[in-house]
Design a protein around this motif. Structure first.
Motif, PDB file in Angstrom:
ATOM      1  N   ALA A  70       0.839  -1.197   0.000  1.00  0.00           N
ATOM      2  CA  ALA A  70       0.000   0.000   0.000  1.00  0.00           C
ATOM      3  C   ALA A  70       0.875   1.249   0.000  1.00  0.00           C
ATOM      4  O   ALA A  70       1.734   1.421   0.862  1.00  0.00           O
ATOM      5  N   THR A  71       0.681   2.100  -1.003  1.00  0.00           N
ATOM      6  CA  THR A  71       1.441   3.344  -1.104  1.00  0.00           C
ATOM      7  C   THR A  71       0.459   4.509  -1.193  1.00  0.00           C
ATOM      8  O   THR A  71      -0.739   4.310  -1.377  1.00  0.00           O
ATOM      9  N   LYS A  72       1.009   5.717  -1.102  1.00  0.00           N
ATOM     10  CA  LYS A  72       0.158   6.909  -1.234  1.00  0.00           C
ATOM     11  C   LYS A  72      -0.477   6.980  -2.628  1.00  0.00           C
ATOM     12  O   LYS A  72      -1.501   7.610  -2.821  1.00  0.00           O
ATOM     13  N   LYS A  73       0.145   6.317  -3.588  1.00  0.00           N
ATOM     14  CA  LYS A  73      -0.370   6.348  -4.969  1.00  0.00           C
ATOM     15  C   LYS A  73      -1.543   5.400  -5.172  1.00  0.00           C
ATOM     16  O   LYS A  73      -2.515   5.711  -5.826  1.00  0.00           O
ATOM     17  N   ASN A  74      -1.417   4.161  -4.603  1.00  0.00           N
ATOM     18  CA  ASN A  74      -2.435   3.148  -4.931  1.00  0.00           C
ATOM     19  C   ASN A  74      -3.520   2.982  -3.854  1.00  0.00           C
ATOM     20  O   ASN A  74      -4.419   2.167  -4.005  1.00  0.00           O
ATOM     21  N   THR A  75      -3.423   3.728  -2.764  1.00  0.00           N
ATOM     22  CA  THR A  75      -4.387   3.587  -1.667  1.00  0.00           C
ATOM     23  C   THR A  75      -5.167   4.877  -1.487  1.00  0.00           C
ATOM     24  O   THR A  75      -4.587   5.913  -1.133  1.00  0.00           O
ATOM     25  N   ASP A  76      -6.463   4.826  -1.756  1.00  0.00           N
ATOM     26  CA  ASP A  76      -7.303   6.007  -1.516  1.00  0.00           C
ATOM     27  C   ASP A  76      -7.850   5.948  -0.092  1.00  0.00           C
ATOM     28  O   ASP A  76      -8.497   4.967   0.288  1.00  0.00           O
ATOM     29  N   ILE A  77      -7.555   6.972   0.699  1.00  0.00           N
ATOM     30  CA  ILE A  77      -8.173   7.090   2.027  1.00  0.00           C
ATOM     31  C   ILE A  77      -8.810   8.472   2.108  1.00  0.00           C
ATOM     32  O   ILE A  77      -8.123   9.494   1.933  1.00  0.00           O
ATOM     33  N   LEU A  78     -10.108   8.514   2.344  1.00  0.00           N
ATOM     34  CA  LEU A  78     -10.837   9.783   2.389  1.00  0.00           C
ATOM     35  C   LEU A  78     -11.488   9.979   3.744  1.00  0.00           C
ATOM     36  O   LEU A  78     -11.838   9.012   4.421  1.00  0.00           O
ATOM     37  N   ARG A  79     -11.647  11.247   4.096  1.00  0.00           N
ATOM     38  CA  ARG A  79     -12.362  11.594   5.321  1.00  0.00           C
ATOM     39  C   ARG A  79     -13.754  12.071   4.930  1.00  0.00           C
ATOM     40  O   ARG A  79     -13.966  12.500   3.796  1.00  0.00           O
ATOM     41  N   ILE A  80     -14.702  12.031   5.869  1.00  0.00           N
ATOM     42  CA  ILE A  80     -16.094  12.328   5.549  1.00  0.00           C
ATOM     43  C   ILE A  80     -16.305  13.746   4.996  1.00  0.00           C
ATOM     44  O   ILE A  80     -17.245  14.006   4.264  1.00  0.00           O
ATOM     45  N   ASP A  81     -15.377  14.661   5.329  1.00  0.00           N
ATOM     46  CA  ASP A  81     -15.518  16.034   4.807  1.00  0.00           C
ATOM     47  C   ASP A  81     -14.781  16.191   3.477  1.00  0.00           C
ATOM     48  O   ASP A  81     -14.432  17.293   3.079  1.00  0.00           O
TER      49      ASP A  81
END
Length: 287
Positions: A70-81
């Motif tokens: 998992a890298t910053k490129k292939n992993t999407d992590i989003l916050r509710i805002d």
């Protein structure tokens, strides 16, 4: 940092809200939580109280939990805002834009979304937020990684310092209100639109029934509260309270409140679900 105030808003109260809630979710559902280790800190030889080492919620967290690269490129992590914590929001935004233009009350539209979201995971996540009546919802995180369940969106449950307070809160309404959640108006778009689909509602209610009998039963929560206190050691907790000049009676009252919350919350969860979902004599809620 100089004081435990900066350690989270539960430090003067029960101290263990977050650990209790996340441990139960980890045991009974597929929703990800931060692992933790309780530590006693000494600063230059001086006793500095209890702290909790936690996993950071980032791409490494996803890599460790699922044994993927998992890298910053292939992993999407989003916050509710809509804050992007890793990767990008473009895949998520595409899905949201599809929902904006295609009603999920239609079976074929819902099928498309089912391929993009781990629905059971989403239900278990929102039921956990609902049961704890978590008011500080900003730290809702969801992630997608191509090698984890075909890239389906999954949820991470953490930050419960403002959970376990409003025992009678109708969180079904709170989490689907068109005005958004809290004074900040965090978007309820996804859950609100999923609720338009009858198959989704059936899945949600099945998961609600499962979670009320397992994750959030009075027995389950009460035992977990006692187990967490035992694991840390009551003596150690009292030593920490003394170090920070916190009141022991106040702490005991807070633990008592957590147990009272556990004995009352399910009654509200069931009666509010019956009115929210328009259920009468619904089989999932047979006692």
């Amino acid at each position: 940092s100089g004081s435990q105030d900066e350690m989270g808003n539960d430090s003067k109260k029960a101290l263990i809200r977050d650990i209790v809630a996340t441990s139960l979710v980890r045991e009974h559902t597929s929703v990800d939580v931060q692992d933790y280790k309780t530590v006693v800190m000494y600063l230059n030889g001086k006793y500095w109280g209890l702290y909790w080492l936690r996993e950071k919620v980032d791409e490494t967290f996803v890599g460790n939990h699922y044994n993927v690269n998992a890298t910053k490129k292939n992993t999407d992590i989003l916050r509710i805002d809509s804050q992007v914590k890793s990767g990008s929001a473009s895949k998520y935004n595409k899905m949201i834009s599809f929902i904006s233009n295609n009603s999920l009350s239609s079976k074929s539209n819902y099928e498309k979304i089912k391929q993009q979201i781990d629905i059971e995971n989403l239900c278990d996540f929102w039921i956990a937020e609902t049961w704890t009546a978590n008011n500080d919802i900003v730290n809702t995180r969801y992630f997608s990684h191509p090698d984890v369940d075909g890239g389906k969106w999954k949820f991470i449950f953490y930050d419960l310092d403002y959970g376990f307070y409003n025992v009678n809160k109708n969180y079904y309404q709170f989490s689907t209100s068109s005005y958004g959640m809290t004074v900040n108006g965090y978007s309820t778009f996804l859950l609100r639109n999923l609720m338009k689909n009858s198959e989704f509602k059936k899945t949600y209610l099945e998961r609600l029934s499962y979670n009320l009998k397992n994750t959030w039963s009075k027995d389950s929560v009460t035992k977990k509260i006692d187990a967490v206190i035992k694991e840390i050691g009551e003596k150690e907790i009292l030593r920490n309270l003394e170090r920070w000049d916190f009141d022991e009676d106040f702490w005991r009252k807070n633990i008592k409140w957590l147990k009272e919350y556990a004995s009352k919350r399910n009654g509200y969860m069931v009666s509010q679900a019956k009115s929210f979902f328009g259920l009468s004599g619904y089989p999932f809620f047979a006692a």
